[in-house]
Design a protein around this motif. Sequence first.
Motif, mmCIF file in Angstrom:
data_model
loop_
_atom_site.group_PDB
_atom_site.id
_atom_site.type_symbol
_atom_site.label_atom_id
_atom_site.label_comp_id
_atom_site.label_asym_id
_atom_site.label_seq_id
_atom_site.Cartn_x
_atom_site.Cartn_y
_atom_site.Cartn_z
ATOM 1 N N ARG A 51 0.815 -1.206 0.000
ATOM 2 C CA ARG A 51 0.000 0.000 0.000
ATOM 3 C C ARG A 51 0.856 1.265 0.000
ATOM 4 N N ALA A 52 0.294 2.298 -0.604
ATOM 5 C CA ALA A 52 0.865 3.642 -0.476
ATOM 6 C C ALA A 52 0.330 4.197 0.845
ATOM 7 N N HIS A 53 1.157 4.927 1.566
ATOM 8 C CA HIS A 53 0.714 5.409 2.869
ATOM 9 C C HIS A 53 0.632 6.913 2.990
ATOM 10 N N LYS A 54 1.333 7.641 2.156
ATOM 11 C CA LYS A 54 1.349 9.098 2.326
ATOM 12 C C LYS A 54 1.676 9.761 0.994
ATOM 13 N N VAL A 55 0.920 10.786 0.656
ATOM 14 C CA VAL A 55 1.211 11.590 -0.526
ATOM 15 C C VAL A 55 1.535 12.992 -0.032
ATOM 16 N N ASP A 56 2.710 13.471 -0.374
ATOM 17 C CA ASP A 56 3.121 14.807 0.040
ATOM 18 C C ASP A 56 3.111 15.715 -1.185
ATOM 19 N N LEU A 57 2.105 16.583 -1.251
ATOM 20 C CA LEU A 57 1.998 17.524 -2.364
ATOM 21 C C LEU A 57 2.256 18.955 -1.895
ATOM 22 N N SER A 58 3.059 19.089 -0.844
ATOM 23 C CA SER A 58 3.416 20.416 -0.339
ATOM 24 C C SER A 58 4.317 21.120 -1.350
ATOM 25 N N THR A 59 4.398 22.422 -1.237
ATOM 26 C CA THR A 59 5.264 23.213 -2.114
ATOM 27 C C THR A 59 6.700 22.712 -2.022
ATOM 28 N N GLN A 60 7.152 22.409 -0.823
ATOM 29 C CA GLN A 60 8.528 21.924 -0.627
ATOM 30 C C GLN A 60 8.745 20.594 -1.356
ATOM 31 N N ALA A 61 7.824 19.656 -1.205
ATOM 32 C CA ALA A 61 7.969 18.343 -1.847
ATOM 33 C C ALA A 61 7.887 18.456 -3.364
ATOM 34 N N LEU A 62 6.963 19.278 -3.861
ATOM 35 C CA LEU A 62 6.828 19.440 -5.317
ATOM 36 C C LEU A 62 8.067 20.105 -5.904
ATOM 37 N N SER A 63 8.595 21.096 -5.214
ATOM 38 C CA SER A 63 9.809 21.766 -5.686
ATOM 39 C C SER A 63 10.971 20.783 -5.739
ATOM 40 N N ALA A 64 11.080 19.931 -4.723
ATOM 41 C CA ALA A 64 12.151 18.928 -4.684
ATOM 42 C C ALA A 64 11.970 17.915 -5.818
ATOM 43 N N SER A 65 10.728 17.511 -6.096
ATOM 44 C CA SER A 65 10.458 16.566 -7.185
ATOM 45 C C SER A 65 10.840 17.152 -8.536
ATOM 46 N N PHE A 66 10.653 18.447 -8.665
ATOM 47 C CA PHE A 66 10.977 19.124 -9.918
ATOM 48 C C PHE A 66 12.476 19.314 -10.051
ATOM 49 N N GLY A 67 13.192 19.201 -8.945
ATOM 50 C CA GLY A 67 14.635 19.425 -8.974
ATOM 51 C C GLY A 67 14.940 20.909 -9.029
ATOM 52 N N ALA A 68 13.994 21.686 -8.537
ATOM 53 C CA ALA A 68 14.130 23.140 -8.616
ATOM 54 C C ALA A 68 15.197 23.646 -7.655
ATOM 55 N N VAL A 69 15.774 24.753 -8.023
ATOM 56 C CA VAL A 69 16.732 25.411 -7.138
ATOM 57 C C VAL A 69 15.958 25.966 -5.945
ATOM 58 N N GLU A 70 16.641 26.182 -4.839
ATOM 59 C CA GLU A 70 15.969 26.562 -3.603
ATOM 60 C C GLU A 70 15.028 27.754 -3.736
ATOM 61 N N HIS A 71 15.363 28.738 -4.537
ATOM 62 C CA HIS A 71 14.541 29.949 -4.591
ATOM 63 C C HIS A 71 13.342 29.819 -5.539
ATOM 64 N N VAL A 72 13.194 28.676 -6.224
ATOM 65 C CA VAL A 72 12.048 28.473 -7.109
ATOM 66 C C VAL A 72 11.074 27.537 -6.412
ATOM 67 N N GLU A 73 9.832 27.997 -6.289
ATOM 68 C CA GLU A 73 8.826 27.178 -5.637
ATOM 69 C C GLU A 73 7.793 26.714 -6.644
ATOM 70 N N MET A 74 7.363 25.458 -6.487
ATOM 71 C CA MET A 74 6.315 24.894 -7.330
ATOM 72 C C MET A 74 5.069 24.730 -6.475
ATOM 73 N N VAL A 75 3.930 25.108 -7.023
ATOM 74 C CA VAL A 75 2.670 24.934 -6.307
ATOM 75 C C VAL A 75 1.739 24.078 -7.144
#
Length: 140
Positions: free
Chosen positions: A99-123
């Motif tokens: 089973r999947a137990h947790k989905v993290d769609l926070s700005t921090q998690a999405l930015s990390a998934s995108f491989g974005a630089v620290e100052h770029v945020e994904m929403v």
Amino acid sequence: HEDNIVPAGMLPLPADFDRLLRVRVQDQEGEEHELMVRVPCFKPAKPRAPTSDDLRRLVPLELALKEAIALQRVRLDAEKLDEAFAPLFQMIGEIQGVRAHKVDLSTQALSASFGAVEHVEMVLVEVPQDLRRLKEELRE
């Protein structure tokens, strides 16, 4: 999975078992992007034994896999093999309680998934349709 806390009574699985969730995000400039977010899955420390009904449900999938393997001797076709293997793999995982137990769609998690630089945020732009499929098994 190093950064994920393993839920009580569950065991970690390799990343190959993760579910993929397609999401649409927007960066600070308003440009939209599509991401594939990994949702970690875990298996029960004590999986239940398959029932006779479970084993009957596996038979057609096992036969399809055997046919796909036999066809590889005639012509190698990785897609056909994957098409036969994926449903069997999924059903065995369901029977075992993967089973999947947790989905993290926070700005921090999405930015990390995108491989974005620290100052770029994904929403998140919209709730992913694939989330509906995962809804029944999610714990968080």
